[in-house]
Design a protein around this motif. Structure first.
Motif, mmCIF file in Angstrom:
data_model
loop_
_atom_site.group_PDB
_atom_site.id
_atom_site.type_symbol
_atom_site.label_atom_id
_atom_site.label_comp_id
_atom_site.label_asym_id
_atom_site.label_seq_id
_atom_site.Cartn_x
_atom_site.Cartn_y
_atom_site.Cartn_z
ATOM 1 N N MET A 153 18.239 88.484 16.387
ATOM 2 C CA MET A 153 19.026 87.355 16.880
ATOM 3 C C MET A 153 20.030 86.902 15.822
ATOM 4 O O MET A 153 19.732 86.913 14.632
ATOM 5 C CB MET A 153 18.093 86.190 17.226
ATOM 6 N N TYR B 11 25.466 84.406 10.247
ATOM 7 C CA TYR B 11 25.335 83.179 11.034
ATOM 8 C C TYR B 11 25.148 81.977 10.111
ATOM 9 O O TYR B 11 25.803 80.944 10.276
ATOM 10 C CB TYR B 11 24.145 83.307 11.986
ATOM 11 N N VAL C 251 26.045 91.593 19.649
ATOM 12 C CA VAL C 251 26.054 90.652 20.775
ATOM 13 C C VAL C 251 26.398 91.425 22.047
ATOM 14 O O VAL C 251 27.475 92.004 22.155
ATOM 15 C CB VAL C 251 27.072 89.506 20.538
ATOM 16 N N ALA D 213 28.789 82.955 21.620
ATOM 17 C CA ALA D 213 27.359 83.237 21.775
ATOM 18 C C ALA D 213 26.703 83.410 20.402
ATOM 19 O O ALA D 213 25.594 82.923 20.159
ATOM 20 C CB ALA D 213 27.168 84.497 22.621
ATOM 21 N N TYR D 214 27.390 84.095 19.509
ATOM 22 C CA TYR D 214 26.895 84.314 18.143
ATOM 23 C C TYR D 214 26.688 82.982 17.424
ATOM 24 O O TYR D 214 25.655 82.751 16.782
ATOM 25 C CB TYR D 214 27.896 85.192 17.399
ATOM 26 N N LYS E 115 26.137 80.188 18.786
ATOM 27 C CA LYS E 115 25.061 79.452 19.449
ATOM 28 C C LYS E 115 23.687 80.062 19.150
ATOM 29 O O LYS E 115 22.672 79.552 19.640
ATOM 30 C CB LYS E 115 25.285 79.439 20.967
ATOM 31 N N ARG F 116 22.740 83.262 19.881
ATOM 32 C CA ARG F 116 22.297 84.218 20.885
ATOM 33 C C ARG F 116 22.902 85.592 20.625
ATOM 34 O O ARG F 116 23.974 85.689 20.021
ATOM 35 C CB ARG F 116 22.715 83.751 22.290
ATOM 36 N N ASP F 117 22.204 86.635 21.110
ATOM 37 C CA ASP F 117 22.752 87.984 21.000
ATOM 38 C C ASP F 117 23.190 88.510 22.353
ATOM 39 O O ASP F 117 23.252 89.718 22.577
ATOM 40 C CB ASP F 117 21.741 88.940 20.355
ATOM 41 N N LEU G 191 26.779 84.566 27.976
ATOM 42 C CA LEU G 191 26.538 83.927 29.260
ATOM 43 C C LEU G 191 27.869 83.618 29.946
ATOM 44 O O LEU G 191 28.900 83.487 29.276
ATOM 45 C CB LEU G 191 25.763 82.624 29.068
ATOM 46 N N ASP H 273 29.745 80.805 28.395
ATOM 47 C CA ASP H 273 30.520 81.112 27.190
ATOM 48 C C ASP H 273 31.953 81.472 27.568
ATOM 49 O O ASP H 273 32.910 81.025 26.928
ATOM 50 C CB ASP H 273 29.879 82.270 26.418
#
Length: 336
Positions: free
Chosen positions: A1, A8, A232, A284-285, A287, A289-290, A293, A296
């Motif tokens: 992740m 990140y 991602v 997404a990155y 947030k 997440r990988d 959505l 996004d």
């Protein structure tokens, strides 16, 4: 992740460093981080005094990279931006003087105050990450990011950016007035600060931008974080959704938006597709997440599309702007 990666954590450190100097503007700062991680250029638009330049300088202060600022004026020349050959009397030969464009982060302040021939000096740099001086190409340092500012209401003495120039910007971020609570914080943090702290000397300002703050990111670290975006996932349904959005601007009748035929001059280019995917991936990155959505895509649609949707005179007469067209566009195109 992504939340577990060094990249990140690095970007969150940059975000915290910017917030130490800038009050509010969360969405704009997030947009700048998206641009930083994807390598896209940004057009910052806002009224005077809303901290456009401060935002860019704060981002530069949070990065351990080279930073240059160009104040665009009507008498500026292309050579003042990219550089020019200079005759060296000691050797009797010409040597190339590299302009301020040779930096990782370039602030093009009030970019619409310079004539088109100067604005166009950035075209090659923004697209190919190189410039040509006296017929010889010179590569720019990586990462290379152009952050341009402009005032949306002032028309006298300005030159609107050409479509080819606008299309090279990944996003157009609008800086709005701060909220009431943020205005009070500005009073506490800036207006009531000691004069020496509020107005540092020129030497101190240079030191601030040159020094790496806590959480600062170097150029190699930024490039390493960009590589993490490859992890991602963008599923086929999301790809189809992005293409549906883009094609709705080109073929509005088929998308159930017949009114766009009179409100929109032309559809978006493939750059819109590319930047929508890149920006959604980066969001997404950020947030943690990988995977991407549909939300996004909807979030980044506004900064990615607003400067690409050229409204007609009829739309302007009705008070319809690009953001309102994007509202209708997202309502009409079904999300997966």
């Amino acid at each position: 992740m992504p939340v577990e990666t060094a990249g990140y954590q690095l970007l969150r450190g940059v975000e915290e460093a910017v917030h130490r100097r800038v009050v509010g503007q969360d969405d704009v700062i997030e947009g700048l981080l998206i641009a930083l991680i994807t390598g896209g250029h940004v057009l910052l638009e806002g009224l005077p005094g809303l901290a456009k330049t401060l935002l860019v300088r704060s981002l530069a202060g949070a990065l351990h990279t080279s930073f240059r600022r160009i104040q665009f004026t009507p008498d500026l020349l292309p050579g003042d931006v990219i550089g020019t050959p200079v005759y060296d009397q000691s050797t009797g030969e010409f040597r190339v003087y590299k302009g301020p464009v040779f930096a990782n982060l370039l602030l093009a302040d009030e970019v619409n105050r310079a004539p088109p021939k100067v604005q166009s000096a950035l075209l090659e740099a923004m697209e190919e990450e190189q410039v040509t001086i006296d017929g010889i190409p010179y590569s720019l340092p990586l990462p290379f990011l152009v952050l341009a500012t402009q005032n949306p209401i002032e028309q006298q003495g300005t030159y609107p950016l050409a479509e080819a120039q606008l299309d090279r910007f990944m996003m157009k971020l609008r800086i709005d007035y701060p909220r009431r609570g943020e205005e009070l914080e500005i009073i506490e943090r800036v207006a009531l600060a000691p004069i020496e702290a509020a107005r540092p000397s020129g030497e101190e300002q240079v030191d601030l931008l040159a020094a790496a703050e806590e959480g600062a990111a170097s150029a190699p670290e930024i490039l390493a974080a960009r590589a993490e975006l490859n992890g991602v996932v963008v599923e086929d349904k999301i790809r189809d959704y992005v293409v549906d959005i883009v094609f709705a601007t080109r073929e509005p009748v088929k998308a159930g938006l017949p009114e766009f035929s009179t409100l929109l001059e032309f559809g978006t280019s493939p750059r819109a597709t590319i930047f929508l995917i890149r920006a959604a991936r980066a969001l997404a990155y950020l947030k943690g997440r990988d995977f991407v959505l549909p939300d996004d895509v909807k979030t980044v649609a506004y900064p990615v599309l607003r400067h690409r949707l050229r409204t007609t005179y009829e739309a302007d007469a009705k008070g319809i702007d690009a953001d309102q067209l994007i509202d209708r566009l997202l309502d009409a195109v079904a999300a997966p």
